[in-house]
Design a protein around this motif. Sequence first.
Motif, PDB file in Angstrom:
ATOM      1  N   VAL A 144       0.843  -1.196   0.000  1.00 35.70           N
ATOM      2  CA  VAL A 144       0.000   0.000   0.000  1.00 35.70           C
ATOM      3  C   VAL A 144       0.880   1.248   0.000  1.00 35.70           C
ATOM      4  CG1 VAL A 144      -1.794   1.294   1.215  1.00 35.70           C
ATOM      5  CG2 VAL A 144      -1.840  -1.214   1.209  1.00 35.70           C
ATOM      6  N   PHE A 145       0.509   2.211  -0.832  1.00 37.85           N
ATOM      7  CA  PHE A 145       1.168   3.508  -0.900  1.00 37.85           C
ATOM      8  C   PHE A 145       0.144   4.595  -0.573  1.00 37.85           C
ATOM      9  CE2 PHE A 145       3.693   0.686  -3.372  1.00 37.85           C
ATOM     10  CZ  PHE A 145       4.996   1.159  -3.334  1.00 37.85           C
ATOM     11  N   THR A 146       0.595   5.703   0.007  1.00 38.21           N
ATOM     12  CA  THR A 146      -0.317   6.779   0.379  1.00 38.21           C
ATOM     13  C   THR A 146       0.240   8.140  -0.036  1.00 38.21           C
ATOM     14  OG1 THR A 146       0.645   6.890   2.600  1.00 38.21           O
ATOM     15  CG2 THR A 146      -1.310   5.528   2.334  1.00 38.21           C
ATOM     16  N   LYS A 153       3.697  15.392  -3.058  1.00 35.93           N
ATOM     17  CA  LYS A 153       3.586  15.563  -4.507  1.00 35.93           C
ATOM     18  C   LYS A 153       3.385  14.226  -5.213  1.00 35.93           C
ATOM     19  CE  LYS A 153       4.367  20.028  -4.516  1.00 35.93           C
ATOM     20  NZ  LYS A 153       3.330  21.012  -4.937  1.00 35.93           N
ATOM     21  N   HIS A 154       3.752  13.144  -4.545  1.00 32.74           N
ATOM     22  CA  HIS A 154       3.604  11.811  -5.134  1.00 32.74           C
ATOM     23  C   HIS A 154       3.370  10.807  -4.011  1.00 32.74           C
ATOM     24  CE1 HIS A 154       7.682  10.521  -3.879  1.00 32.74           C
ATOM     25  NE2 HIS A 154       8.014  11.772  -4.106  1.00 32.74           N
ATOM     26  N   TYR A 155       3.115   9.573  -4.387  1.00 39.18           N
ATOM     27  CA  TYR A 155       2.833   8.521  -3.404  1.00 39.18           C
ATOM     28  C   TYR A 155       4.121   8.035  -2.739  1.00 39.18           C
ATOM     29  CZ  TYR A 155      -2.029   8.068  -4.848  1.00 39.18           C
ATOM     30  OH  TYR A 155      -3.357   8.304  -5.093  1.00 39.18           O
ATOM     31  N   HIS A 156       4.003   7.716  -1.447  1.00 41.16           N
ATOM     32  CA  HIS A 156       5.090   7.140  -0.671  1.00 41.16           C
ATOM     33  C   HIS A 156       4.628   5.784  -0.125  1.00 41.16           C
ATOM     34  CE1 HIS A 156       7.367  10.957  -0.470  1.00 41.16           C
ATOM     35  NE2 HIS A 156       6.178  11.522  -0.397  1.00 41.16           N
ATOM     36  N   PRO A 157       5.557   4.874   0.154  1.00 39.14           N
ATOM     37  CA  PRO A 157       5.149   3.605   0.774  1.00 39.14           C
ATOM     38  C   PRO A 157       4.559   3.841   2.155  1.00 39.14           C
ATOM     39  CG  PRO A 157       7.547   3.796   0.689  1.00 39.14           C
ATOM     40  CD  PRO A 157       7.002   4.928  -0.109  1.00 39.14           C
ATOM     41  N   SER A 158       3.523   3.098   2.470  1.00 40.68           N
ATOM     42  CA  SER A 158       2.969   3.111   3.823  1.00 40.68           C
ATOM     43  C   SER A 158       3.738   2.089   4.644  1.00 40.68           C
ATOM     44  CB  SER A 158       1.480   2.777   3.795  1.00 40.68           C
ATOM     45  OG  SER A 158       0.922   2.892   5.081  1.00 40.68           O
ATOM     46  N   ALA A 159       4.307   2.523   5.749  1.00 43.23           N
ATOM     47  CA  ALA A 159       5.224   1.680   6.511  1.00 43.23           C
ATOM     48  C   ALA A 159       4.575   0.363   6.918  1.00 43.23           C
ATOM     49  CB  ALA A 159       5.711   2.432   7.749  1.00 43.23           C
ATOM     50  N   PHE A 175      -3.689  -2.313   7.930  1.00 43.37           N
ATOM     51  CA  PHE A 175      -3.676  -1.100   8.744  1.00 43.37           C
ATOM     52  C   PHE A 175      -2.592  -0.148   8.231  1.00 43.37           C
ATOM     53  CE2 PHE A 175      -5.317  -3.519  12.727  1.00 43.37           C
ATOM     54  CZ  PHE A 175      -6.538  -3.692  12.086  1.00 43.37           C
ATOM     55  N   LEU A 176      -2.916   1.133   8.233  1.00 42.69           N
ATOM     56  CA  LEU A 176      -2.006   2.187   7.790  1.00 42.69           C
ATOM     57  C   LEU A 176      -1.858   3.208   8.913  1.00 42.69           C
ATOM     58  CD1 LEU A 176      -3.758   2.857   4.355  1.00 42.69           C
ATOM     59  CD2 LEU A 176      -2.058   1.101   4.856  1.00 42.69           C
ATOM     60  N   PHE A 177      -0.630   3.398   9.395  1.00 41.62           N
ATOM     61  CA  PHE A 177      -0.412   4.367  10.454  1.00 41.62           C
ATOM     62  C   PHE A 177       0.663   5.390  10.101  1.00 41.62           C
ATOM     63  CE2 PHE A 177       2.734   1.116  11.195  1.00 41.62           C
ATOM     64  CZ  PHE A 177       3.854   1.808  11.619  1.00 41.62           C
ATOM     65  N   SER A 178       1.416   5.133   9.025  1.00 37.28           N
ATOM     66  CA  SER A 178       2.537   6.014   8.724  1.00 37.28           C
ATOM     67  C   SER A 178       2.803   6.058   7.231  1.00 37.28           C
ATOM     68  CB  SER A 178       3.799   5.532   9.455  1.00 37.28           C
ATOM     69  OG  SER A 178       4.927   6.271   9.059  1.00 37.28           O
ATOM     70  N   THR A 179       2.979   7.269   6.711  1.00 34.03           N
ATOM     71  CA  THR A 179       3.472   7.461   5.356  1.00 34.03           C
ATOM     72  C   THR A 179       4.982   7.597   5.439  1.00 34.03           C
ATOM     73  OG1 THR A 179       1.442   8.520   4.584  1.00 34.03           O
ATOM     74  CG2 THR A 179       3.439   8.969   3.339  1.00 34.03           C
ATOM     75  N   GLN A 180       5.700   6.696   4.786  1.00 33.80           N
ATOM     76  CA  GLN A 180       7.147   6.605   4.957  1.00 33.80           C
ATOM     77  C   GLN A 180       7.859   7.536   3.990  1.00 33.80           C
ATOM     78  OE1 GLN A 180       8.638   2.566   5.032  1.00 33.80           O
ATOM     79  NE2 GLN A 180      10.658   3.277   4.438  1.00 33.80           N
ATOM     80  N   ASP A 184      12.151   9.744   7.218  1.00 29.82           N
ATOM     81  CA  ASP A 184      11.223   9.576   8.336  1.00 29.82           C
ATOM     82  C   ASP A 184      11.501   8.253   9.043  1.00 29.82           C
ATOM     83  OD1 ASP A 184       9.982  11.934   7.918  1.00 29.82           O
ATOM     84  OD2 ASP A 184       8.013  11.115   7.427  1.00 29.82           O
ATOM     85  N   TYR A 185      11.369   8.244  10.353  1.00 30.71           N
ATOM     86  CA  TYR A 185      11.509   7.014  11.118  1.00 30.71           C
ATOM     87  C   TYR A 185      10.333   6.106  10.807  1.00 30.71           C
ATOM     88  CZ  TYR A 185      12.027   3.907  15.163  1.00 30.71           C
ATOM     89  OH  TYR A 185      12.163   2.813  15.969  1.00 30.71           O
ATOM     90  N   ILE A 186      10.607   4.831  10.521  1.00 31.41           N
ATOM     91  CA  ILE A 186       9.575   3.935  10.001  1.00 31.41           C
ATOM     92  C   ILE A 186       8.421   3.722  10.985  1.00 31.41           C
ATOM     93  CG2 ILE A 186      10.737   1.829  10.795  1.00 31.41           C
ATOM     94  CD1 ILE A 186       9.784   0.516   8.182  1.00 31.41           C
ATOM     95  N   PHE A 187       8.695   3.770  12.299  1.00 26.68           N
ATOM     96  CA  PHE A 187       7.643   3.504  13.270  1.00 26.68           C
ATOM     97  C   PHE A 187       6.899   4.762  13.727  1.00 26.68           C
ATOM     98  CE2 PHE A 187       9.991  -0.551  14.479  1.00 26.68           C
ATOM     99  CZ  PHE A 187       9.077  -1.349  13.830  1.00 26.68           C
ATOM    100  N   LYS A 188       7.217   5.903  13.162  1.00 25.28           N
ATOM    101  CA  LYS A 188       6.598   7.146  13.596  1.00 25.28           C
ATOM    102  C   LYS A 188       5.218   7.306  12.973  1.00 25.28           C
ATOM    103  CE  LYS A 188       7.200  12.167  13.596  1.00 25.28           C
ATOM    104  NZ  LYS A 188       8.056  13.296  13.147  1.00 25.28           N
TER     105      LYS A 188
END
Length: 265
Positions: A144-146, A153-159, A175-180, A184-188
């Motif tokens: 999943v990308f968000t 400006k473009h899609y990023h991987p969802s951690a 579940f999606l909790f973070s746009t990586q 960015d720290y992956i767990f943030k």
Amino acid sequence: METPRSPILVVEGWIESGGAPMVLLSESVPVLENQEISPRQLLDNVAKWAKVTVSDGTRTEILTGMANPDYFPPYVYTSGTMKGEVGKTYTLTVEYKDYKATATTTIPAPVSIDRVFVRDVKDSLVTAVCAFTDPPASGNCYKVFTRTEDRDKHYHPSALAIATDETLNGYTEIFLFSTQRLMDYIFKSNIRQGDKLWIKLCTMDRKSYDYWSNFEATLTGNMINMPSARSVLDNMVQGASGYWIGYGVDKPKLLDTSKSGPVTP
């Protein structure tokens, strides 16, 4: 004193169903203890004069390189005419200085998102859900990308939003909790209540799934019992490091995170 390693070519490339090929190229920068790397060093290592070709088995096209500040490295090789097609295999060839790198990927059939919704909110941070139905055929892999409106400006991987149908059966929720985003720290957790979040479900082949799975394992430090992780990261592109991935993509869905509860398409 540690001896700097020779630079290697780094390839970041993908092609989506209905989308143009996108390739970012750079040379690696040696990382030494107690030595800072400046943004200038990274920009100086962008590969701007490479010959990049993509073939679908019938036609071969040389991609055009152009500056694009929406990505990093801020230089993209792409095409105005070639579009990804489901079921086709795409071969990438990169020639730059003394490097020659090659990789192949396929674009599998996309899977539609059934619905997206907010699962819960804590301290104004949102956990969202991407729900879909895994088809009965085996071998399906998902990522999943968000993209957040007014921020990306473009899609990023969802951690950590990755799955294979080895553990799925029919209706599925990721579940999606973070746009990586870069650095960015992956767990943030960083999806905030009120964000307008575009959610894109991508299918991919197993080789690409293994790449993403092992890449995220390196970020989390979870390399235990994964002896093949290093080889997957290094060998997806022959003659370079990085990835070349084909994605099957249906229409992304927009989630207004100020609203709770299921949202149907």
